[in-house]
Enzyme design. Structure first.
Site, PDB file in Angstrom:
ATOM      1  N   TYR A  57      53.319  61.338  54.284  1.00 37.07           N
ATOM      2  CA  TYR A  57      51.982  61.833  54.576  1.00 37.07           C
ATOM      3  C   TYR A  57      52.073  63.294  54.999  1.00 37.07           C
ATOM      4  O   TYR A  57      52.418  63.629  56.122  1.00 37.07           O
ATOM      5  CB  TYR A  57      51.295  60.986  55.658  1.00 37.07           C
ATOM      6  CG  TYR A  57      51.123  59.516  55.280  1.00 37.07           C
ATOM      7  CD1 TYR A  57      51.216  59.090  53.948  1.00 37.07           C
ATOM      8  CD2 TYR A  57      50.865  58.559  56.247  1.00 37.07           C
ATOM      9  CE1 TYR A  57      51.057  57.753  53.606  1.00 37.07           C
ATOM     10  CE2 TYR A  57      50.688  57.218  55.917  1.00 37.07           C
ATOM     11  CZ  TYR A  57      50.799  56.818  54.593  1.00 37.07           C
ATOM     12  OH  TYR A  57      50.641  55.497  54.258  1.00 37.07           O
ATOM     13  N   SER A 202      44.153  50.318  53.505  1.00 34.83           N
ATOM     14  CA  SER A 202      42.839  50.561  52.873  1.00 34.83           C
ATOM     15  C   SER A 202      41.895  49.375  53.104  1.00 34.83           C
ATOM     16  O   SER A 202      41.253  48.873  52.175  1.00 34.83           O
ATOM     17  CB  SER A 202      42.987  50.851  51.371  1.00 34.83           C
ATOM     18  OG  SER A 202      43.819  51.960  51.150  1.00 34.83           O
ATOM     19  N   PRO A 203      41.770  48.916  54.364  1.00 36.95           N
ATOM     20  CA  PRO A 203      40.930  47.742  54.648  1.00 36.95           C
ATOM     21  C   PRO A 203      39.442  48.012  54.434  1.00 36.95           C
ATOM     22  O   PRO A 203      38.659  47.071  54.324  1.00 36.95           O
ATOM     23  CB  PRO A 203      41.227  47.435  56.120  1.00 36.95           C
ATOM     24  CG  PRO A 203      41.621  48.749  56.703  1.00 36.95           C
ATOM     25  CD  PRO A 203      42.362  49.469  55.611  1.00 36.95           C
ATOM     26  N   LEU A 204      39.094  49.308  54.374  1.00 33.43           N
ATOM     27  CA  LEU A 204      37.692  49.659  54.105  1.00 33.43           C
ATOM     28  C   LEU A 204      37.529  50.098  52.651  1.00 33.43           C
ATOM     29  O   LEU A 204      36.558  50.788  52.308  1.00 33.43           O
ATOM     30  CB  LEU A 204      37.251  50.784  55.059  1.00 33.43           C
ATOM     31  CG  LEU A 204      37.299  50.432  56.546  1.00 33.43           C
ATOM     32  CD1 LEU A 204      37.085  51.680  57.412  1.00 33.43           C
ATOM     33  CD2 LEU A 204      36.244  49.373  56.882  1.00 33.43           C
TER      34      LEU A 204
HETATM   35  N1  LIG Z   1      51.514  51.556  52.439  1.00 32.80           N
HETATM   36  C1  LIG Z   1      50.782  52.257  51.603  1.00 32.80           C
HETATM   37  O1  LIG Z   1      51.172  52.470  50.446  1.00 32.80           O
HETATM   38  C2  LIG Z   1      49.463  52.795  52.047  1.00 32.80           C
HETATM   39  C3  LIG Z   1      48.513  53.249  51.117  1.00 32.80           C
HETATM   40  C4  LIG Z   1      47.294  53.711  51.595  1.00 32.80           C
HETATM   41  C5  LIG Z   1      47.027  53.742  52.958  1.00 32.80           C
HETATM   42  N2  LIG Z   1      47.969  53.322  53.842  1.00 32.80           N
HETATM   43  C6  LIG Z   1      47.735  53.299  55.302  1.00 32.80           C
HETATM   44  O2  LIG Z   1      46.538  52.595  55.570  1.00 32.80           O
HETATM   45  C7  LIG Z   1      45.648  53.394  56.317  1.00 32.80           C
HETATM   46  C8  LIG Z   1      44.202  53.066  55.973  1.00 32.80           C
HETATM   47  O3  LIG Z   1      43.973  53.117  54.580  1.00 32.80           O
HETATM   48  P1  LIG Z   1      43.070  54.236  53.873  1.00 32.80           P
HETATM   49  O4  LIG Z   1      42.937  55.444  54.760  1.00 32.80           O
HETATM   50  O5  LIG Z   1      43.608  54.402  52.507  1.00 32.80           O
HETATM   51  O6  LIG Z   1      41.667  53.532  53.659  1.00 32.80           O
HETATM   52  P2  LIG Z   1      40.538  52.886  54.590  1.00 32.80           P
HETATM   53  O7  LIG Z   1      41.003  52.746  55.975  1.00 32.80           O
HETATM   54  O8  LIG Z   1      40.087  51.718  53.833  1.00 32.80           O
HETATM   55  O9  LIG Z   1      39.391  53.976  54.489  1.00 32.80           O
HETATM   56  C9  LIG Z   1      39.528  55.287  54.962  1.00 32.80           C
HETATM   57  C10 LIG Z   1      38.348  56.094  54.455  1.00 32.80           C
HETATM   58  O10 LIG Z   1      37.142  55.507  54.932  1.00 32.80           O
HETATM   59  C11 LIG Z   1      36.360  56.446  55.653  1.00 32.80           C
HETATM   60  N3  LIG Z   1      35.835  55.704  56.804  1.00 32.80           N
HETATM   61  C12 LIG Z   1      36.540  55.113  57.808  1.00 32.80           C
HETATM   62  N4  LIG Z   1      35.729  54.473  58.657  1.00 32.80           N
HETATM   63  C13 LIG Z   1      34.477  54.645  58.195  1.00 32.80           C
HETATM   64  C14 LIG Z   1      33.193  54.220  58.638  1.00 32.80           C
HETATM   65  N5  LIG Z   1      33.053  53.465  59.716  1.00 32.80           N
HETATM   66  N6  LIG Z   1      32.103  54.580  57.900  1.00 32.80           N
HETATM   67  C15 LIG Z   1      32.238  55.344  56.791  1.00 32.80           C
HETATM   68  N7  LIG Z   1      33.413  55.784  56.315  1.00 32.80           N
HETATM   69  C16 LIG Z   1      34.527  55.438  57.021  1.00 32.80           C
HETATM   70  C17 LIG Z   1      37.312  57.559  56.020  1.00 32.80           C
HETATM   71  O11 LIG Z   1      36.649  58.793  55.997  1.00 32.80           O
HETATM   72  P3  LIG Z   1      36.527  59.711  57.335  1.00 32.80           P
HETATM   73  O12 LIG Z   1      37.892  60.170  57.648  1.00 32.80           O
HETATM   74  O13 LIG Z   1      35.630  60.796  56.856  1.00 32.80           O
HETATM   75  O14 LIG Z   1      35.922  58.821  58.374  1.00 32.80           O
HETATM   76  C18 LIG Z   1      38.347  57.522  54.909  1.00 32.80           C
HETATM   77  O15 LIG Z   1      37.945  58.320  53.812  1.00 32.80           O
HETATM   78  C19 LIG Z   1      46.071  54.831  55.976  1.00 32.80           C
HETATM   79  O16 LIG Z   1      45.652  55.735  56.954  1.00 32.80           O
HETATM   80  C20 LIG Z   1      47.575  54.689  55.895  1.00 32.80           C
HETATM   81  O17 LIG Z   1      48.128  54.763  57.191  1.00 32.80           O
HETATM   82  C21 LIG Z   1      49.174  52.828  53.391  1.00 32.80           C
END
Ligand SMILES: NC(=O)c1ccc[n+]([C@@H]2O[C@H](COP(=O)([O-])OP(=O)(O)OC[C@H]3O[C@@H](n4cnc5c(N)ncnc54)[C@H](OP(=O)(O)O)[C@@H]3O)[C@@H](O)[C@H]2O)c1
Length: 327
Positions: A57, A202-204
């Site tokens: 990251y 990516s739970p959201l």
């Molecule tokens: N192991 C892997 O290969 C892998 C891959 C992907 C991710 N990850 C990990 O998983 C974590 C979470 O996944 P992710 O970041 O991909 O996706 P996510 O948690 O599903 O969604 C994050 C996105 O949603 C927005 N968001 C969050 N809360 C919100 C709300 N209440 N209302 C509206 N928009 C909202 C955020 O934007 P804002 O910042 O503008 O709020 C961001 O763009 C990552 O941070 C990382 O640590 C791991």
């Protein structure tokens, strides 16, 4: 906040963690350091004890940020990081050679300003390195006290079994949410059998399930979602049905779609700990509010029934990255 145990590993963390990737990487420009530190401190103050980062990251800058921001609270927290890409750059391909894993461990320890990595995940299975060698290397690092627990990410059934036989896997981190449920088929039964915790990333739905994104949303030039088939304008338009369902349940529960998406995950298994990511304080608060929402058996059946009628459009990764998952 309540805590949950990640399988039988003994690793206990807040029932929601914080995904930190988006603060430095993947979804447009990095958050200004001062703001990012504020967000991380707020998460700690609100009871989050589980923070997710990776060498990749940035690369490196996200670990440096966590090292700086979380140092004052270090002993209360569980910090998870990941190894497995050449020079830490996902675009350059995988590298889980034992010497590289050791190199990453040392460098991550420095960047995180700590003497142990609580949970060290292999970011993707490396087809060129036997998984037993990877697990064996992490086992050595655990014996040396540099790593506390071993994790895998987006690994397939065979790899998990083989790795677990060498060094017990504490947690699997893979994508899982209302619009990506494949892990329910083979992966979750295996995790249950072996006593491995599940950390849905990516739970959201990378923001989509919150309702904040629609077919007209435009992303920054370097935002990863620009190349994800599930995020084409046509796919977003088709997939809106899932957001509509979440919005309807949210209204009934006086909650928000994001909170229902997270509460649904928490309701699936007691050994699941989602790690939603955000760069914004008000959304951090909103997301953490999901722990107070209880979905009854009836609620869950209603969601199940409605969700089963919705066909999600578009792959969750572009073709070249899909080849790396489930190995
Ligand atoms: N192991 C892997 O290969 C892998 C891959 C992907 C991710 N990850 C990990 O998983 C974590 C979470 O996944 P992710 O970041 O991909 O996706 P996510 O948690 O599903 O969604 C994050 C996105 O949603 C927005 N968001 C969050 N809360 C919100 C709300 N209440 N209302 C509206 N928009 C909202 C955020 O934007 P804002 O910042 O503008 O709020 C961001 O763009 C990552 O941070 C990382 O640590 C791991």
């Amino acid at each position: 906040m309540k805590t949950r145990k990640l399988g039988i590993s003994g690793l206990e963390v807040s029932e929601l963690g914080l995904g930190c990737m988006g603060l430095s990487f993947a979804y447009g420009p990095a958050t200004e350091i001062k703001e990012a530190v504020k967000l991380l401190h707020a998460a700690v103050e609100k009871g989050v004890t589980f923070f997710d980062t990776a060498e990749a990251y940035g690369p490196f800058t996200n670990e440096e940020l966590l090292g700086e921001a979380l140092a004052p609270y270090r002993d209360k927290l569980v910090i998870a990081t990941k190894f497995g890409f050449k020079e830490g750059k996902p675009a350059d391909g995988m590298d889980s050679r034992p010497e590289r894993i050791r190199e990453v461990a040392e460098a991550s320890l420095k960047r995180l300003k700590t003497d142990r990595i609580d949970l060290f995940y292999q970011h993707r299975v490396d087809p060129n390195v036997p998984i037993e060698d990877v697990a064996g290397t992490v086992k050595d690092l655990i014996q040396e006290g540099k790593v506390k627990h071993f994790g895998m990410s987006e690994a397939g059934v065979q790899s998990i079994r083989k790795a677990h036989a060498v060094q017990p896997v504490a947690a699997l981190q893979s994508e899982y949410s209302l619009w990506w449920r494949e892990p329910e088929e083979e992966i979750m039964p295996l995790l249950e059998e072996l006593g491995i915790g599940f950390v849905p990333f990516s739970p959201l739905g990378k923001g989509f399930l919150t309702g904040a994104i629609n077919e007209n949303t435009t992303f920054a030039k370097d935002d990863f979602r620009n190349i994800v088939p599930r995020f084409t304008s046509e796919a977003r338009s088709a997939n809106q049905a899932m957001v509509d369902l979440l919005t309807k349940i949210a209204q009934e529960k006086q909650a928000t779609p994001a909170q229902i998406a997270l509460a649904w995950l928490l309701a699936q298994k007691s050994w699941i700990v989602p790690i939603p990511g955000t760069t914004k304080l008000h959304r951090l608060e909103e997301n953490l509010g999901s722990v107070d929402i209880t979905l009854s058996g009836d609620d869950l059946r209603q969601i199940e029934q409605a969700a089963s009628q919705i066909k999600i459009e578009g792959a969750r990764y572009p073709e070249h990255l899909l080849k790396r998952v489930g190995k």
